[in-house]
Design an enzyme around this catalytic site. Structure first.
Site, PDB file in Angstrom:
ATOM      1  N   HIS A  25       0.826  -1.217   0.000  1.00 19.11           N
ATOM      2  CA  HIS A  25       0.000   0.000   0.000  1.00 19.11           C
ATOM      3  C   HIS A  25       0.860   1.268   0.000  1.00 19.11           C
ATOM      4  O   HIS A  25       0.418   2.310   0.469  1.00 19.11           O
ATOM      5  CB  HIS A  25      -0.958   0.050   1.196  1.00 19.11           C
ATOM      6  CG  HIS A  25      -1.667  -1.243   1.458  1.00 19.11           C
ATOM      7  ND1 HIS A  25      -2.914  -1.537   0.954  1.00 19.11           N
ATOM      8  CD2 HIS A  25      -1.285  -2.348   2.144  1.00 19.11           C
ATOM      9  CE1 HIS A  25      -3.274  -2.758   1.343  1.00 19.11           C
ATOM     10  NE2 HIS A  25      -2.301  -3.273   2.059  1.00 19.11           N
ATOM     11  N   SER A  49      14.369  21.972 -15.637  1.00 18.98           N
ATOM     12  CA  SER A  49      13.162  22.745 -15.860  1.00 18.98           C
ATOM     13  C   SER A  49      13.557  24.099 -16.426  1.00 18.98           C
ATOM     14  O   SER A  49      14.595  24.646 -16.072  1.00 18.98           O
ATOM     15  CB  SER A  49      12.425  22.916 -14.534  1.00 18.98           C
ATOM     16  OG  SER A  49      11.611  24.075 -14.578  1.00 18.98           O
ATOM     17  N   LYS A  73      15.499  21.878 -10.448  1.00 15.35           N
ATOM     18  CA  LYS A  73      14.880  20.621 -10.866  1.00 15.35           C
ATOM     19  C   LYS A  73      15.788  19.706 -11.680  1.00 15.35           C
ATOM     20  O   LYS A  73      16.544  20.149 -12.525  1.00 15.35           O
ATOM     21  CB  LYS A  73      13.642  20.934 -11.724  1.00 15.35           C
ATOM     22  CG  LYS A  73      12.525  21.605 -10.943  1.00 15.35           C
ATOM     23  CD  LYS A  73      11.743  20.597 -10.133  1.00 15.35           C
ATOM     24  CE  LYS A  73      10.890  19.805 -11.059  1.00 15.35           C
ATOM     25  NZ  LYS A  73       9.502  19.770 -10.705  1.00 15.35           N
ATOM     26  N   ASN A  88      14.543  16.386 -13.540  1.00 17.97           N
ATOM     27  CA  ASN A  88      13.347  15.568 -13.728  1.00 17.97           C
ATOM     28  C   ASN A  88      13.650  14.199 -14.318  1.00 17.97           C
ATOM     29  O   ASN A  88      14.444  14.084 -15.243  1.00 17.97           O
ATOM     30  CB  ASN A  88      12.359  16.300 -14.643  1.00 17.97           C
ATOM     31  CG  ASN A  88      11.857  17.582 -14.013  1.00 17.97           C
ATOM     32  OD1 ASN A  88      11.693  17.660 -12.807  1.00 17.97           O
ATOM     33  ND2 ASN A  88      11.633  18.601 -14.838  1.00 17.97           N
ATOM     34  N   GLU A 114       9.485   8.624 -16.747  1.00 18.29           N
ATOM     35  CA  GLU A 114       8.141   9.199 -16.958  1.00 18.29           C
ATOM     36  C   GLU A 114       7.632   8.893 -18.358  1.00 18.29           C
ATOM     37  O   GLU A 114       6.473   8.522 -18.557  1.00 18.29           O
ATOM     38  CB  GLU A 114       8.181  10.721 -16.757  1.00 18.29           C
ATOM     39  CG  GLU A 114       8.343  11.147 -15.318  1.00 18.29           C
ATOM     40  CD  GLU A 114       8.475  12.660 -15.213  1.00 18.29           C
ATOM     41  OE1 GLU A 114       7.534  13.286 -14.721  1.00 18.29           O
ATOM     42  OE2 GLU A 114       9.519  13.209 -15.633  1.00 18.29           O
TER      43      GLU A 114
END
Ligand code: ARG
Length: 455
Positions: free
Chosen positions: A157, A278, A284, A286, A291
């Site tokens: 979970h 970014s 940032k 990323n 993704e």
């Protein structure tokens, strides 16, 4: 009308837009090598069977070889008016070697021809996809080997559950990839049969030798029913199912890498080569690659849905609908090859922040089950032990303590079965290493697994 290979029956030219709308050359040109490979084997068989003269067969084969060279040299401009790769090549052959080129299509139809081409193409692609899968499998194993002792929180979970070895976690993905490999090998075996000889749908009136062609082209045998041979796309569907399951696995790993590389978790550091910055926020970094792979899972699922829907309710045998099988199949192949390639490299270069993983593993009462198991070994039924430890955890929460910080008196206030040796059971190492049975996270179990895999 003579420019169309099937023009004989027609008195009016095809509408220009219809021509473009029905053509597949723009995407099926990627089959050219397989189309030529299949045609050469077919021509040679026609010569051997004296269906055409052996010299004619040789002329055709030489012509096809020359066309292959031209295409690879970028000298061929395909024509939309010639609809697809099959007719583009055939028309060029006739242009090159004259009327004898028109004998190539004897005893064959585009329906069995395209069924053959896709199989040859897919077979080749599967072999390179298997290489990519093996590379990813290797990268996962090396991550496990290089970080064998690193302890991280195991989750259910997405809540801290029990400590596990990071190596064990990596090997979980190895299991998934190994099943993907076996699925792919499996489906390859199932479709490796020659459909050529089915003709348009009913077979052919010529005395062809399908078994010989099958052998030439490396098939395990010939398909057994002409109607099925030209209308079966199960293999493409199976491939898209395999690819969907693979992408599902990659998307799960992607999700973990994304979470783990967040500032809040800080479990791993992806190499800069696989991240971007970014345009507005200077801090940032990323995780674009995971993704994107997670995102691309959608199109692979979509391709499976397209294929299933495309084939649904089609009457036997060939229907033009089936020309729509190629783009989803090609896109699936391109997508999974790209994803696998980039993943293997990214995993191999991934750095682990062992100290952060360990800190996180120590939080969240991850050794609570070990206390319960301890009480069970002292004779308490598991349900009661569960209750005892539940109360212990509540006490810890209320008093801002962790399980290993409790004094013996505190422990004993929950159960007098608990003795001083409890501290030997609630360290992260003790918790991990107690799970020794095959498939468990103990160091020795993981080492046994790594040893098995290195064989
Ligand atoms: N381009 C066609 C396809 O991909 C080849 C088969 C065409 N057959 C036909 N009867 N029109 O499906």
């Amino acid at each position: 009308m003579s420019s169309k290979l099937w023009g004989g029956r027609f008195t009016q030219p095809t509408d220009k837009f219809v021509e473009e709308f029905t053509a597949s050359i723009e995407f099926d040109q990627r089959l050219y090598r397989y189309d030529i490979q299949g045609s050469k084997a077919h021509a040679e068989m026609l010569g051997r069977q004296r269906i055409i003269a052996p010299e004619e067969a040789q002329q055709i084969i030489a012509g096809l070889d020359a066309i292959l060279e031209d295409i690879e040299a970028g000298k061929v401009e395909f024509s939309v008016a010639l609809e697809d790769i099959h007719m583009n090549i055939e028309a060029r052959l006739i242009e090159r070697i004259g009327a004898v080129g028109g004998k190539l299509h004897t005893g064959r139809s585009r329906n069995d021809q395209v069924a053959l081409d896709i199989r040859l193409y897919l077979r080749d692609e599967i072999d390179s996809i298997l290489d990519y899968l093996h590379a990813l499998e290797k990268a996962l194993i090396s991550q496990a080997q290089a970080n064998l002792d690193v302890i991280m929180p195991g989750f259910t979970h997405l809540q801290t559950a029990q400590p596990v070895l990071y190596s064990h976690h990596m090997l979980a993905y190895r299991e998934m990839i190994a099943r993907d490999i076996s699925r792919l090998q499996d489906l390859r075996v199932r479709f490796n049969f020659l459909p050529l000889g089915a003709g348009a749908l009913a077979g052919t009136t010529f005395a062809i030798d399908r078994e010989w062609v099958a052998e030439q082209l490396g098939f395990a045998g010939v398909t057994r029913n002409s109607l099925d041979s030209v209308s079966d796309r199960d293999f493409a569907l199976e491939f898209c199912s395999f690819a969907s399951i693979l992408m599902m696995h990659l998307s799960r790993l992607s999700e973990e890498l994304i979470i783990w590389s967040s500032a809040d978790f800080n479990f791993i550091e992806l190499s800069d080569a696989f991240c971007t910055g970014s345009s507005i926020m200077p801090q940032k970094k990323n995780p674009d690659v995971p993704e994107l792979v997670r995102g691309k899972t959608g199109r692979v699922y979509g391709n499976l849905m397209s294929m299933l829907t495309l084939m649904k309710s089609l009457p036997l045998a060939y229907n033009k609908d089936m020309q729509e099988d190629k783009e989803p199949l090609f896109d699936t192949i391109d997508t999974i090859k790209g994803s696998l390639k980039i993943f293997a490299d990214m995993i191999a270069q991934m750095q682990v922040r062992a100290d952060n993983m360990r800190l996180a593993a120590a939080r969240g009462f991850s050794t609570a089950t070990d206390v319960a198991d301890y009480c069970v070994r002292k004779g308490l039924p598991f349900r009661q032990a569960h209750e005892v430890v539940g109360k212990t955890v509540r006490y810890c929460v209320e008093n801002g303590k962790d399980i290993p910080d409790l004094t013996l008196d505190e422990f004993r206030s929950f159960s007098d079965l608990i003795d001083a040796d409890i501290y030997d059971f609630v360290t992260l190492e003790a918790s991990v290493n107690a799970r020794k049975a095959t498939g468990g996270t103990a160091r020795e179990a993981v080492e046994r697994e790594l040893a098995r895999l290195s064989k």
